[in-house]
Design an enzyme around this catalytic site. Structure first.
Site, PDB file in Angstrom:
ATOM      1  N   VAL A   1      57.874  22.756  -4.345  1.00 25.61           N
ATOM      2  CA  VAL A   1      57.055  23.923  -4.061  1.00 25.61           C
ATOM      3  C   VAL A   1      57.819  24.801  -3.071  1.00 25.61           C
ATOM      4  O   VAL A   1      58.289  24.310  -2.052  1.00 25.61           O
ATOM      5  CB  VAL A   1      55.722  23.451  -3.430  1.00 25.61           C
ATOM      6  CG1 VAL A   1      54.880  24.630  -2.997  1.00 25.61           C
ATOM      7  CG2 VAL A   1      54.957  22.576  -4.412  1.00 25.61           C
ATOM      8  N   CYS A   2      57.949  26.084  -3.378  1.00 34.41           N
ATOM      9  CA  CYS A   2      58.703  26.987  -2.492  1.00 34.41           C
ATOM     10  C   CYS A   2      58.002  27.145  -1.148  1.00 34.41           C
ATOM     11  O   CYS A   2      56.816  27.487  -1.091  1.00 34.41           O
ATOM     12  CB  CYS A   2      58.838  28.356  -3.132  1.00 34.41           C
ATOM     13  SG  CYS A   2      59.514  29.593  -2.012  1.00 34.41           S
ATOM     14  N   VAL A   3      58.745  26.948  -0.065  1.00 38.91           N
ATOM     15  CA  VAL A   3      58.147  26.973   1.274  1.00 38.91           C
ATOM     16  C   VAL A   3      57.600  28.349   1.639  1.00 38.91           C
ATOM     17  O   VAL A   3      56.485  28.456   2.171  1.00 38.91           O
ATOM     18  CB  VAL A   3      59.141  26.455   2.345  1.00 38.91           C
ATOM     19  CG1 VAL A   3      60.382  27.320   2.452  1.00 38.91           C
ATOM     20  CG2 VAL A   3      58.466  26.351   3.707  1.00 38.91           C
TER      21      VAL A   3
END
Lengths: 119, 104, 133
Positions: free
Chosen positions: A77-79
């Site tokens: 999941v992209c931060v």
């Protein structure tokens, strides 16, 4: 063949995550390697373990989790996208992890193909 | 170097210009796969059918069967030249082409 | 702009691929253009061969004089001017898309190459990874 997957939408508003899931499942069954599934934009919501769809409908968070566990998938999941949307480590369903957007670029570099599912 | 692209289109041609732009910019020899709401463009006899047919000689056209069936079009005649694939076929198309572009 | 920590663990593999970023949406109405620009900057930080194209409503992303103060949304578009610092120099705009919207190269906030549909078709066909869309 190594097929990287990018999911840009959440589990309900659009069909993108459903299609990505079915594609990933089919690719694994055919013996392809899925080095990473990256979740960007609202796609980060696919990792929210608090998601509770009605019992007669599919539960994509759970489906991704289970597929990840079964095949040892790297569900990232992209931060930056996650922080904006209130997605934190505490909310992550099993098998997901939060990391930088660089992981998507790395997937693009290292996989033979990158397939995008979005809206 | 000649590379062959697989283009996916997931928008209804009646709502968005994704298919139009794909048809305008896909290079000869590449493939177009209609998925999700994009599958409406595969049906014969619509106002967009001619635009699709015009590129039939240069591009290969595919449509994702489960999306067609889900939308009540399983029995509808498709534009001549379309090939129906399932998710396995989608995976094969990705593997057979050099890169994939999603027209969203 | 991406956070500094996004650049940690910069790619050391040495492989350079052609990354194409396709911008077809107008700015501000949705977050896609903003987050796509973040992807462009990260790919550049990985020393990849980056090409950015603007077509359809994507040409509105680089319209001059955007002032978002009144809508309360951060204006990300000045970051397009920073692309040069990241060695992202291949920016193409489709002439047909500009003309359809009554715009010319003079209306744009970054120097771009305006190309025909035929030229853009060739540029877009020779890529390894396609993002945006």
């Amino acid at each position: 063949m190594k097929l990287g997957i990018l999911v840009n939408e959440g589990p309900f508003t659009h069909q993108a995550s459903d299609t990505a899931y079915r594609f990933t499942e089919a690719a694994l069954a055919k013996g392809h390697e899925i080095p990473r599934v990256f979740f960007y934009h609202d796609g980060v919501n696919n990792a929210n373990k608090l998601s509770e769809p009605q019992s007669d409908d599919r539960n994509l968070v759970k489906l991704w989790s289970e597929l990840g566990e079964k095949h040892g998938l790297d569900l990232v999941v992209c931060v930056a996208a996650a922080l904006r949307r209130g997605m934190t480590d505490e909310l992550l369903a099993a098998g997901f992890r939060i990391s930088g957007l660089g992981q998507l670029i790395e997937t693009g570099i290292e996989a033979d193909r990158l397939v995008v599912f979005g809206d | 170097m000649a590379s062959r692209m697989l283009h996916t289109v997931n928008k209804s041609p009646f709502e968005r210009n994704s298919l139009n732009s794909c048809l305008r910019l896909a290079r000869k020899g590449s493939a177009v796969l209609l998925i999700e709401d994009g599958v409406y463009a595969a049906v014969a006899g619509t106002s967009v059918a001619e635009r699709v047919s015009e590129r039939m000689a240069e591009l290969s056209f595919y449509v994702l069967g489960p999306d067609v069936a889900a939308r009540g079009l399983g029995g509808a005649p498709l534009i001549e030249g379309f090939r129906v694939v399932d998710y396995d076929g989608f995976v094969d198309l990705v593997a057979e082409h050099d890169a994939t572009q999603a027209w969203l | 702009m991406p956070d500094e920590n996004e650049f940690e663990g910069e790619y050391q593999g040495g492989t350079v691929k052609r990354f194409l970023y396709v911008n077809r949406r107008a700015p501000h109405g949705t977050i896609y253009p903003h987050e796509t620009l973040e992807m462009v900057l990260i790919a550049a930080a990985f020393d990849q061969d980056v090409t950015v194209v603007f077509l359809d409503d994507g040409v509105y992303q680089i319209k001059k004089d955007q002032d978002t103060k009144g809508i309360g949304i951060k204006n990300f578009t000045p970051a397009f001017r920073a692309l040069d610092d990241y060695d992202v120099e291949k920016l193409y705009v489709e002439k047909e898309s500009l003309e359809a919207r009554g715009l010319t190269a003079e209306d744009l906030l970054v120097p771009v190459e305006v190309v025909s549909t035929e030229e853009l078709r060739e540029i877009m066909a020779e890529q390894d990874v396609v993002l945006g869309g």
